[in-house]
Design a protein around this motif. Sequence first.
Motif, PDB file in Angstrom:
ATOM      1  N   PRO A 262       0.802  -1.229   0.000  1.00 56.42           N
ATOM      2  CA  PRO A 262       0.000   0.000   0.000  1.00 56.42           C
ATOM      3  C   PRO A 262       0.839   1.285   0.000  1.00 56.42           C
ATOM      4  CG  PRO A 262      -0.956  -1.600   1.487  1.00 56.42           C
ATOM      5  CD  PRO A 262       0.346  -2.186   1.019  1.00 56.42           C
ATOM      6  N   LYS A 263       1.922   1.311   0.745  1.00 56.66           N
ATOM      7  CA  LYS A 263       2.783   2.499   0.778  1.00 56.66           C
ATOM      8  C   LYS A 263       3.424   2.722  -0.582  1.00 56.66           C
ATOM      9  CE  LYS A 263       3.986   1.983   5.677  1.00 56.66           C
ATOM     10  NZ  LYS A 263       5.092   1.722   6.638  1.00 56.66           N
ATOM     11  N   VAL A 264       3.762   1.644  -1.236  1.00 55.70           N
ATOM     12  CA  VAL A 264       4.390   1.723  -2.556  1.00 55.70           C
ATOM     13  C   VAL A 264       3.389   2.221  -3.588  1.00 55.70           C
ATOM     14  CG1 VAL A 264       5.350   0.342  -4.438  1.00 55.70           C
ATOM     15  CG2 VAL A 264       6.095  -0.063  -2.083  1.00 55.70           C
ATOM     16  N   THR A 265       2.157   1.740  -3.517  1.00 55.17           N
ATOM     17  CA  THR A 265       1.117   2.145  -4.461  1.00 55.17           C
ATOM     18  C   THR A 265       0.919   3.649  -4.446  1.00 55.17           C
ATOM     19  OG1 THR A 265      -0.039   0.025  -4.160  1.00 55.17           O
ATOM     20  CG2 THR A 265      -1.291   1.832  -5.141  1.00 55.17           C
ATOM     21  N   SER A 266       0.890   4.233  -3.268  1.00 54.76           N
ATOM     22  CA  SER A 266       0.693   5.681  -3.159  1.00 54.76           C
ATOM     23  C   SER A 266       1.842   6.437  -3.814  1.00 54.76           C
ATOM     24  CB  SER A 266       0.543   6.095  -1.690  1.00 54.76           C
ATOM     25  OG  SER A 266       1.732   5.832  -0.960  1.00 54.76           O
ATOM     26  N   HIS A 267       3.060   5.928  -3.658  1.00 55.85           N
ATOM     27  CA  HIS A 267       4.220   6.564  -4.286  1.00 55.85           C
ATOM     28  C   HIS A 267       4.138   6.476  -5.807  1.00 55.85           C
ATOM     29  CE1 HIS A 267       6.316   7.626  -0.714  1.00 55.85           C
ATOM     30  NE2 HIS A 267       6.591   6.389  -0.329  1.00 55.85           N
ATOM     31  N   VAL A 268       3.728   5.316  -6.283  1.00 60.91           N
ATOM     32  CA  VAL A 268       3.623   5.106  -7.725  1.00 60.91           C
ATOM     33  C   VAL A 268       2.582   6.047  -8.314  1.00 60.91           C
ATOM     34  CG1 VAL A 268       2.933   3.473  -9.530  1.00 60.91           C
ATOM     35  CG2 VAL A 268       4.391   2.718  -7.658  1.00 60.91           C
ATOM     36  N   MET A 269       1.440   6.134  -7.656  1.00 59.42           N
ATOM     37  CA  MET A 269       0.377   7.008  -8.133  1.00 59.42           C
ATOM     38  C   MET A 269       0.838   8.463  -8.169  1.00 59.42           C
ATOM     39  SD  MET A 269      -2.013   4.986  -8.893  1.00 59.42           S
ATOM     40  CE  MET A 269      -2.794   3.424  -8.506  1.00 59.42           C
ATOM     41  N   ALA A 270       1.506   8.884  -7.116  1.00 62.54           N
ATOM     42  CA  ALA A 270       1.969  10.271  -7.027  1.00 62.54           C
ATOM     43  C   ALA A 270       2.985  10.572  -8.127  1.00 62.54           C
ATOM     44  CB  ALA A 270       2.586  10.535  -5.659  1.00 62.54           C
ATOM     45  N   HIS A 271       3.878   9.620  -8.361  1.00 63.08           N
ATOM     46  CA  HIS A 271       4.925   9.817  -9.362  1.00 63.08           C
ATOM     47  C   HIS A 271       4.346   9.861 -10.775  1.00 63.08           C
ATOM     48  CE1 HIS A 271       8.859   9.415 -11.331  1.00 63.08           C
ATOM     49  NE2 HIS A 271       8.255   8.552 -12.148  1.00 63.08           N
ATOM     50  N   LEU A 272       3.483   8.913 -11.081  1.00 60.36           N
ATOM     51  CA  LEU A 272       2.974   8.801 -12.436  1.00 60.36           C
ATOM     52  C   LEU A 272       1.866   9.790 -12.756  1.00 60.36           C
ATOM     53  CD1 LEU A 272       2.957   4.917 -12.808  1.00 60.36           C
ATOM     54  CD2 LEU A 272       4.610   6.536 -13.722  1.00 60.36           C
ATOM     55  N   SER A 273       1.315  10.415 -11.720  1.00 58.33           N
ATOM     56  CA  SER A 273       0.262  11.391 -11.940  1.00 58.33           C
ATOM     57  C   SER A 273       0.814  12.776 -12.230  1.00 58.33           C
ATOM     58  CB  SER A 273      -0.672  11.465 -10.713  1.00 58.33           C
ATOM     59  OG  SER A 273      -1.354  10.247 -10.558  1.00 58.33           O
ATOM     60  N   THR A 274       2.113  12.965 -12.043  1.00 56.58           N
ATOM     61  CA  THR A 274       2.716  14.263 -12.324  1.00 56.58           C
ATOM     62  C   THR A 274       2.764  14.484 -13.828  1.00 56.58           C
ATOM     63  OG1 THR A 274       4.919  13.247 -12.300  1.00 56.58           O
ATOM     64  CG2 THR A 274       4.146  14.248 -10.253  1.00 56.58           C
ATOM     65  N   PRO A 275       2.489  15.696 -14.286  1.00 57.02           N
ATOM     66  CA  PRO A 275       2.421  15.982 -15.725  1.00 57.02           C
ATOM     67  C   PRO A 275       3.794  16.089 -16.380  1.00 57.02           C
ATOM     68  CG  PRO A 275       2.070  17.985 -14.497  1.00 57.02           C
ATOM     69  CD  PRO A 275       2.179  16.889 -13.479  1.00 57.02           C
ATOM     70  N   ALA A 276       4.591  15.034 -16.296  1.00 60.25           N
ATOM     71  CA  ALA A 276       5.924  15.053 -16.889  1.00 60.25           C
ATOM     72  C   ALA A 276       5.849  14.887 -18.405  1.00 60.25           C
ATOM     73  CB  ALA A 276       6.781  13.945 -16.291  1.00 60.25           C
ATOM     74  N   THR A 277       4.797  14.212 -18.851  1.00 59.68           N
ATOM     75  CA  THR A 277       4.607  14.021 -20.283  1.00 59.68           C
ATOM     76  C   THR A 277       3.173  14.345 -20.655  1.00 59.68           C
ATOM     77  OG1 THR A 277       4.018  11.695 -19.942  1.00 59.68           O
ATOM     78  CG2 THR A 277       6.328  12.184 -20.373  1.00 59.68           C
ATOM     79  N   ILE A 278       2.937  14.611 -21.920  1.00 57.66           N
ATOM     80  CA  ILE A 278       1.580  14.891 -22.387  1.00 57.66           C
ATOM     81  C   ILE A 278       0.840  13.566 -22.512  1.00 57.66           C
ATOM     82  CG2 ILE A 278       0.203  15.800 -24.292  1.00 57.66           C
ATOM     83  CD1 ILE A 278       2.543  17.618 -24.970  1.00 57.66           C
ATOM     84  N   PRO A 279      -0.283  13.405 -21.791  1.00 56.53           N
ATOM     85  CA  PRO A 279      -1.009  12.143 -21.829  1.00 56.53           C
ATOM     86  C   PRO A 279      -1.465  11.793 -23.244  1.00 56.53           C
ATOM     87  CG  PRO A 279      -1.773  13.518 -20.020  1.00 56.53           C
ATOM     88  CD  PRO A 279      -0.906  14.373 -20.879  1.00 56.53           C
ATOM     89  N   SER A 280      -1.361  10.507 -23.577  1.00 57.83           N
ATOM     90  CA  SER A 280      -1.840  10.032 -24.870  1.00 57.83           C
ATOM     91  C   SER A 280      -2.971   9.041 -24.631  1.00 57.83           C
ATOM     92  CB  SER A 280      -0.706   9.347 -25.626  1.00 57.83           C
ATOM     93  OG  SER A 280      -1.203   8.734 -26.791  1.00 57.83           O
ATOM     94  N   GLN A 281      -4.159   9.361 -25.119  1.00 60.17           N
ATOM     95  CA  GLN A 281      -5.328   8.521 -24.894  1.00 60.17           C
ATOM     96  C   GLN A 281      -5.612   7.609 -26.085  1.00 60.17           C
ATOM     97  OE1 GLN A 281      -7.179   8.271 -22.182  1.00 60.17           O
ATOM     98  NE2 GLN A 281      -6.091   9.794 -21.004  1.00 60.17           N
ATOM     99  N   THR A 282      -4.745   7.652 -27.104  1.00 63.65           N
ATOM    100  CA  THR A 282      -5.025   6.938 -28.350  1.00 63.65           C
ATOM    101  C   THR A 282      -5.397   5.476 -28.133  1.00 63.65           C
ATOM    102  OG1 THR A 282      -3.479   8.367 -29.495  1.00 63.65           O
ATOM    103  CG2 THR A 282      -4.164   6.374 -30.633  1.00 63.65           C
ATOM    104  N   LYS A 283      -4.529   4.744 -27.417  1.00 57.25           N
ATOM    105  CA  LYS A 283      -4.789   3.323 -27.219  1.00 57.25           C
ATOM    106  C   LYS A 283      -5.952   3.083 -26.265  1.00 57.25           C
ATOM    107  CE  LYS A 283      -0.074   1.730 -28.175  1.00 57.25           C
ATOM    108  NZ  LYS A 283       1.122   1.040 -27.628  1.00 57.25           N
ATOM    109  N   ILE A 284      -6.036   3.881 -25.211  1.00 60.10           N
ATOM    110  CA  ILE A 284      -7.117   3.709 -24.240  1.00 60.10           C
ATOM    111  C   ILE A 284      -8.472   3.912 -24.896  1.00 60.10           C
ATOM    112  CG2 ILE A 284      -8.199   4.768 -22.200  1.00 60.10           C
ATOM    113  CD1 ILE A 284      -5.504   5.012 -20.949  1.00 60.10           C
TER     114      ILE A 284
END
Length: 216
Positions: A129-151
Amino acid sequence: MTNIKVLIADDHHVVRRGLLFFLKTQKDIEIIGEATNGKEAVKLAAELNPDVVLMDLSMPEMDGVMATKAIRETNATVKIIILTSYGDQDHVIPALRAGASGYQLKDIEPDDLVQTIRDVLQGQSKLHPKVTSHVMAHLSTPATIPSQTKIDELTKREKEVLNELAKGKSNKEIASALFITEKTVKTHISNILSKLQLSDRTQAAIYAVKNGYVES
């Protein structure tokens, strides 16, 4: 039932002894080897062909991330669970990108570790659980422009399953949340992986979060 073949990789003798002592009490788990550093882990993984590797991160010769990547490059079926004291982003993200299927901290309860081994072997991703929160926080930062093409290629139900998967839920929990069967969940996840061109559910969860597709 065939035993789950486990390789332990940790440079601390006491940790290896403790894991060996407890896991030997499990009827469906067989410890087939112990490695004291990353290079030895890679060598033994090639020789012994384990189902699961319990991998420490901080080891001499070669660290756990490099060892994980090396093992996965030669054996795509082996499941690697990181078992470490480090739960920060600088350790978690590289390990997952290297191909780890699970990431647990060493304060995990023994019974939970056993369940993690079983679940990961069945294709589930298991993050502390502690790791999940870190992953979410890291990957939610706008470091790249989101691509929804495949989704956007996913159906409405597949997107719902992906959303639950990205929260770290098991197939059973997803089935309960969406009022569908576990078999149906597995089918949806298979379709998701195919459409997104990903190899496992851990990558799917990371992809979803990175592209901003996680709804509360």
